[in-house]
Scaffold this motif. Structure first.
Motif, short mmCIF file in Angstrom:
data_model
loop_
_atom_site.label_atom_id
_atom_site.label_comp_id
_atom_site.label_asym_id
_atom_site.label_seq_id
_atom_site.Cartn_x
_atom_site.Cartn_y
_atom_site.Cartn_z
N MET A 128 -1.45 96.10 150.91
CA MET A 128 -0.09 95.57 150.81
C MET A 128 0.87 96.35 151.70
O MET A 128 1.78 95.77 152.31
CB MET A 128 0.38 95.61 149.35
CG MET A 128 1.68 94.85 149.11
SD MET A 128 1.61 93.10 149.62
CE MET A 128 0.36 92.48 148.49
N TRP A 159 5.89 95.93 145.82
CA TRP A 159 4.66 95.36 145.26
C TRP A 159 3.54 96.39 145.39
O TRP A 159 2.79 96.65 144.44
CB TRP A 159 4.34 94.08 146.02
CG TRP A 159 3.16 93.28 145.54
CD1 TRP A 159 2.18 93.66 144.68
CD2 TRP A 159 2.85 91.93 145.92
NE1 TRP A 159 1.27 92.65 144.49
CE2 TRP A 159 1.66 91.58 145.24
CE3 TRP A 159 3.45 91.00 146.76
CZ2 TRP A 159 1.07 90.32 145.40
CZ3 TRP A 159 2.86 89.76 146.91
CH2 TRP A 159 1.69 89.42 146.23
N VAL A 199 8.01 86.64 147.90
CA VAL A 199 7.22 86.48 149.13
C VAL A 199 6.90 85.01 149.38
O VAL A 199 6.84 84.56 150.53
CB VAL A 199 5.94 87.32 149.04
CG1 VAL A 199 4.98 86.97 150.17
CG2 VAL A 199 6.28 88.81 149.10
N LYS A 232 5.68 88.43 144.08
CA LYS A 232 4.95 87.26 144.56
C LYS A 232 5.90 86.08 144.75
O LYS A 232 5.81 85.33 145.73
CB LYS A 232 3.84 86.88 143.58
CG LYS A 232 2.65 87.83 143.58
CD LYS A 232 1.60 87.38 142.57
CE LYS A 232 0.40 88.31 142.58
NZ LYS A 232 -0.62 87.91 141.57
N ARG A 245 7.18 93.38 149.58
CA ARG A 245 5.77 93.80 149.66
C ARG A 245 5.62 95.31 149.43
O ARG A 245 4.64 95.76 148.83
CB ARG A 245 5.19 93.42 151.02
CG ARG A 245 4.89 91.93 151.18
CD ARG A 245 4.29 91.66 152.56
NE ARG A 245 3.70 90.34 152.64
CZ ARG A 245 4.37 89.23 152.93
NH1 ARG A 245 5.68 89.31 153.15
NH2 ARG A 245 3.77 88.05 152.99
N SER A 292 3.15 94.80 154.65
CA SER A 292 4.59 95.06 154.74
C SER A 292 4.97 95.56 156.12
O SER A 292 5.93 95.08 156.73
CB SER A 292 5.01 96.08 153.68
OG SER A 292 6.39 96.37 153.78
#
Length: 245
Positions: free
Chosen positions: A116, A100, A87, A84, A97, A120
C-alpha cells in the motif's frame, strides 16, 4: 425611362437596401444577445461544476482526516473501510492510501502495508509522510537499510524535518553504526531542541559508544528543556557510570 419612374425605382431600391440593412442589424443584435446568453449559461454551468468539485474535494479531505483520526484511536478496521471508499471515489488519492497502510501496520499486516505504501508513492511521489511511515514499518520488519533509504526520500522533500533525522539515527543505531547515528541525532536536535525522542536515542548511542560523559551531558540538556529520558535508558547508563543525571 420617364423621370417619375426613375425616381420611384431609385426610392424602391433605397428602401430595399435599407430593409436588408436593418434586417441584418436586427439579426446581429439578436445573435449577439443569444451568444451572450449562451456564454452566461456556460459560465454558470462551469462555475457550478467547479463549485461541486471543490465541495467534493473538501468532503474527501475531511474523510482522509477522519481516517487519520481512526488510525490514531486504534480503529484500524474502520479506517481501512473508509480509506477504500475514498480511493474508489478518488483513485489518485495518495494520502488515503498512506493511512490505509498505517492501519495495516497496526493490524500486523506488514506485507500488505508495504504494497500500500508503494501504491501511495506511485500516485504521489512527493508525500514525505508516506516515506516516513514506510521507513518506520521497515524498521519493525528489521529491514534497517531499506528504512534509511525511505527516510532519505522523506528528507529530500522535507529537509527541516527533525523526526526524519531522529528515525534515521535510530535505524543506524539498530545497525550498530552509532557514530553515524550521533551525527543524525545532533542534526535532529539542531532542527528541534525539544525533540524528546532524539534526546533518548542520542543518550543510547553515546552509551553504546562508551562515551558516558556525553551521555550524561545529553541527559542534562534534555532536563534543561524539561524533557525526560526513558528510565530504561537511564538505568543502563547508571550501571556503567556513577554519574547521575
Amino acid at each position: 425611362m420617364p423621370k417619375k419612374i426613375k425616381v420611384l425605382w431609385v426610392l424602391t431600391s433605397i428602401v430595399i437596401v435599407l430593409g436588408f440593412f436593418f434586417t441584418s442589424i436586427k439579426f446581429q443584435v439578436q445573435q449577439s444577445r443569444e451568444d451572450h446568453k449562451r456564454r452566461a449559461e456556460e459560465s454558470r454551468i462551469a462555475y457550478e461544476e467547479k463549485l461541486a468539485k471543490r465541495k467534493a474535494a473538501m468532503a474527501l479531505s475531511k474523510k482522509v482526516e477522519n481516517i487519520r483520526e481512526m488510525v490514531a484511536s486504534g480503529k484500524n478496521k474502520k479506517a481501512i473501510i473508509l480509506a477504500k471508499e475514498v480511493v474508489e471515489k478518488d483513485p489518485e488519492n495518495a494520502l488515503a492510501r498512506t493511512w490505509w497502510a498505517v492501519a495495516l501496520v497496526n493490524l500486523k499486516k506488514m506485507d500488505e502495508a508495504i504494497e500500500m505504501f508503494k501504491a501511495s508513492s506511485s500516485k504521489d511521489p512527493n508525500q514525505a509522510k508516506t516515506y516516513q511511515f514506510w521507513g518506520l514499518t521497515l524498521v519493525k520488519m528489521g529491514r534497517y537499510q531499506e528504512a534509511i533509504d525511505k527516510y532519505e526520500n522523506a528528507l529530500l522533500l522535507e529537509p527541516e524535518n527533525s523526526n526524519g533525522f531522529t528515525y534515521w539515527g535510530a535505524a543506524l543505531g539498530q545497525m550498530g553504526r552509532h557514530k553515524e547515528a550521533v551525527e543524525k541525532l545532533i542534526k535532529a536536535l539542531d532542527l528541534n531542541p525539544f525533540n524528546k525522542l532524539a534526546y533518548g536515542v542520542l543518550v543510547d548511542s553515546y552509551f553504546h559508544l562508551g562515551d558516558y560523559p556525553k551521555a550524561w551531558e545529553t541527559v542534562k540538556n534534555a532536563k534543561k528543556q524539561k524533557l525526560t529520558i526513558p528510565e530504561g535508558t537511564l538505568s543502563r547508563l547508571r550501571k556503567v557510570s556513577p554519574e547521575k543525571g
